[in-house]
Design a protein around this motif. Structure first.
Motif, PDB file in Angstrom:
ATOM      1  N   CYS A  28       0.822  -1.208   0.000  1.00 30.20           N
ATOM      2  CA  CYS A  28       0.000   0.000   0.000  1.00 30.20           C
ATOM      3  C   CYS A  28       0.863   1.268   0.000  1.00 30.20           C
ATOM      4  O   CYS A  28       0.647   2.175  -0.803  1.00 30.20           O
ATOM      5  N   LEU A  29       1.843   1.315   0.887  1.00 26.72           N
ATOM      6  CA  LEU A  29       2.678   2.506   1.007  1.00 26.72           C
ATOM      7  C   LEU A  29       3.517   2.761  -0.242  1.00 26.72           C
ATOM      8  O   LEU A  29       3.792   3.914  -0.574  1.00 26.72           O
ATOM      9  N   ARG A  30       3.904   1.720  -0.940  1.00 26.99           N
ATOM     10  CA  ARG A  30       4.726   1.884  -2.138  1.00 26.99           C
ATOM     11  C   ARG A  30       3.991   2.607  -3.270  1.00 26.99           C
ATOM     12  O   ARG A  30       4.617   3.117  -4.188  1.00 26.99           O
ATOM     13  N   HIS A  31       2.684   2.696  -3.186  1.00 27.72           N
ATOM     14  CA  HIS A  31       1.942   3.494  -4.169  1.00 27.72           C
ATOM     15  C   HIS A  31       2.165   4.991  -3.957  1.00 27.72           C
ATOM     16  O   HIS A  31       1.902   5.787  -4.853  1.00 27.72           O
ATOM     17  N   PHE A  32       2.664   5.361  -2.767  1.00 27.91           N
ATOM     18  CA  PHE A  32       2.807   6.761  -2.407  1.00 27.91           C
ATOM     19  C   PHE A  32       4.243   7.201  -2.140  1.00 27.91           C
ATOM     20  O   PHE A  32       4.526   8.395  -2.207  1.00 27.91           O
ATOM     21  N   THR A  33       5.128   6.268  -1.813  1.00 24.85           N
ATOM     22  CA  THR A  33       6.485   6.663  -1.431  1.00 24.85           C
ATOM     23  C   THR A  33       7.488   5.548  -1.689  1.00 24.85           C
ATOM     24  O   THR A  33       7.135   4.369  -1.659  1.00 24.85           O
ATOM     25  N   ASN A  34       8.728   5.951  -1.913  1.00 29.57           N
ATOM     26  CA  ASN A  34       9.844   5.006  -1.975  1.00 29.57           C
ATOM     27  C   ASN A  34      10.778   5.199  -0.789  1.00 29.57           C
ATOM     28  O   ASN A  34      11.878   4.639  -0.767  1.00 29.57           O
ATOM     29  N   ASN A  35      10.354   6.017   0.173  1.00 32.80           N
ATOM     30  CA  ASN A  35      11.159   6.232   1.377  1.00 32.80           C
ATOM     31  C   ASN A  35      11.326   4.911   2.126  1.00 32.80           C
ATOM     32  O   ASN A  35      10.557   3.972   1.943  1.00 32.80           O
ATOM     33  N   TYR A  36      12.332   4.876   2.985  1.00 33.94           N
ATOM     34  CA  TYR A  36      12.537   3.692   3.802  1.00 33.94           C
ATOM     35  C   TYR A  36      11.311   3.414   4.669  1.00 33.94           C
ATOM     36  O   TYR A  36      10.743   4.329   5.257  1.00 33.94           O
ATOM     37  N   ILE A  37      10.925   2.156   4.725  1.00 34.07           N
ATOM     38  CA  ILE A  37       9.898   1.683   5.640  1.00 34.07           C
ATOM     39  C   ILE A  37      10.618   0.802   6.649  1.00 34.07           C
ATOM     40  O   ILE A  37      11.289  -0.161   6.270  1.00 34.07           O
ATOM     41  N   CYS A  38      10.508   1.167   7.914  1.00 36.96           N
ATOM     42  CA  CYS A  38      11.287   0.511   8.963  1.00 36.96           C
ATOM     43  C   CYS A  38      10.361  -0.173   9.955  1.00 36.96           C
ATOM     44  O   CYS A  38       9.517   0.484  10.580  1.00 36.96           O
ATOM     45  N   TYR A  39      10.536  -1.464  10.080  1.00 35.30           N
ATOM     46  CA  TYR A  39       9.752  -2.242  11.030  1.00 35.30           C
ATOM     47  C   TYR A  39      10.478  -2.260  12.366  1.00 35.30           C
ATOM     48  O   TYR A  39      11.665  -2.575  12.437  1.00 35.30           O
ATOM     49  N   VAL A  40       9.756  -1.925  13.436  1.00 35.04           N
ATOM     50  CA  VAL A  40      10.337  -1.887  14.780  1.00 35.04           C
ATOM     51  C   VAL A  40       9.624  -2.922  15.640  1.00 35.04           C
ATOM     52  O   VAL A  40       8.399  -2.955  15.712  1.00 35.04           O
ATOM     53  N   SER A  41      10.417  -3.770  16.289  1.00 37.00           N
ATOM     54  CA  SER A  41       9.845  -4.804  17.145  1.00 37.00           C
ATOM     55  C   SER A  41      10.786  -5.095  18.302  1.00 37.00           C
ATOM     56  O   SER A  41      11.994  -4.859  18.208  1.00 37.00           O
ATOM     57  N   ASP A  42      10.232  -5.620  19.368  1.00 31.81           N
ATOM     58  CA  ASP A  42      11.073  -6.009  20.506  1.00 31.81           C
ATOM     59  C   ASP A  42      11.439  -7.488  20.457  1.00 31.81           C
ATOM     60  O   ASP A  42      12.139  -7.983  21.331  1.00 31.81           O
ATOM     61  N   LYS A  43      10.972  -8.185  19.410  1.00 28.32           N
ATOM     62  CA  LYS A  43      11.377  -9.584  19.233  1.00 28.32           C
ATOM     63  C   LYS A  43      11.580  -9.849  17.737  1.00 28.32           C
ATOM     64  O   LYS A  43      10.738  -9.527  16.907  1.00 28.32           O
ATOM     65  N   PHE A  44      12.694 -10.428  17.423  1.00 24.63           N
ATOM     66  CA  PHE A  44      13.087 -10.636  16.039  1.00 24.63           C
ATOM     67  C   PHE A  44      12.545 -11.963  15.527  1.00 24.63           C
ATOM     68  O   PHE A  44      12.776 -13.007  16.128  1.00 24.63           O
ATOM     69  N   GLU A  45      11.821 -11.909  14.422  1.00 25.25           N
ATOM     70  CA  GLU A  45      11.290 -13.107  13.776  1.00 25.25           C
ATOM     71  C   GLU A  45      12.025 -13.278  12.454  1.00 25.25           C
ATOM     72  O   GLU A  45      11.561 -12.828  11.401  1.00 25.25           O
ATOM     73  N   LEU A  46      13.181 -13.921  12.514  1.00 23.25           N
ATOM     74  CA  LEU A  46      14.121 -13.995  11.403  1.00 23.25           C
ATOM     75  C   LEU A  46      13.513 -14.542  10.118  1.00 23.25           C
ATOM     76  O   LEU A  46      13.648 -13.934   9.055  1.00 23.25           O
ATOM     77  N   GLU A  47      12.830 -15.644  10.184  1.00 24.59           N
ATOM     78  CA  GLU A  47      12.284 -16.269   8.979  1.00 24.59           C
ATOM     79  C   GLU A  47      11.265 -15.355   8.289  1.00 24.59           C
ATOM     80  O   GLU A  47      11.312 -15.164   7.073  1.00 24.59           O
ATOM     81  N   LYS A  48      10.367 -14.782   9.060  1.00 26.46           N
ATOM     82  CA  LYS A  48       9.357 -13.888   8.491  1.00 26.46           C
ATOM     83  C   LYS A  48      10.005 -12.630   7.925  1.00 26.46           C
ATOM     84  O   LYS A  48       9.627 -12.152   6.852  1.00 26.46           O
ATOM     85  N   TRP A  49      10.979 -12.074   8.661  1.00 22.64           N
ATOM     86  CA  TRP A  49      11.640 -10.860   8.188  1.00 22.64           C
ATOM     87  C   TRP A  49      12.428 -11.125   6.905  1.00 22.64           C
ATOM     88  O   TRP A  49      12.398 -10.310   5.983  1.00 22.64           O
ATOM     89  N   ASN A  50      13.108 -12.247   6.821  1.00 12.53           N
ATOM     90  CA  ASN A  50      13.881 -12.552   5.611  1.00 12.53           C
ATOM     91  C   ASN A  50      12.990 -12.640   4.379  1.00 12.53           C
ATOM     92  O   ASN A  50      13.382 -12.207   3.292  1.00 12.53           O
TER      93      ASN A  50
END
Length: 88
Positions: A28-50
């Protein structure tokens, strides 16, 4: 928790919440911007993030404690264009 300091980022979008919503949100956001989109979390989900990282460009992941203002400052929150809070 921190390996890098991204406080120099500007006009990026910070997203807090469930990682499952990220692909739809990025699409959705890519229709409006190419700026960095940064996901912030207190627990890393490596497989999903990759999967997300391999599919999209200009995205970053920050692991931060939501109650630690110094860790949040390293996300460049003061210079961000938007902050999006998703329900968990």
């Amino acid at each position: 928790m921190w390996r890098d300091d991204y406080s120099h980022l500007k006009d990026h979008i910070l997203v807090f919440g469930d990682i499952e919503a990220m692909p739809t949100l990025i699409e959705c956001l890519r229709h409006f911007t190419n700026n960095y989109i940064c996901y912030v979390s207190d627990k890393f989900e490596l497989e999903k993030w990759n999967k997300i990282k391999n599919r999209y460009s200009n995205i970053l992941y920050f692991e931060a404690s939501f109650s630690d203002k110094n860790e949040l400052a390293r996300t460049g929150i003061k210079n961000s264009k938007h902050v999006i809070l998703l329900s968990w």
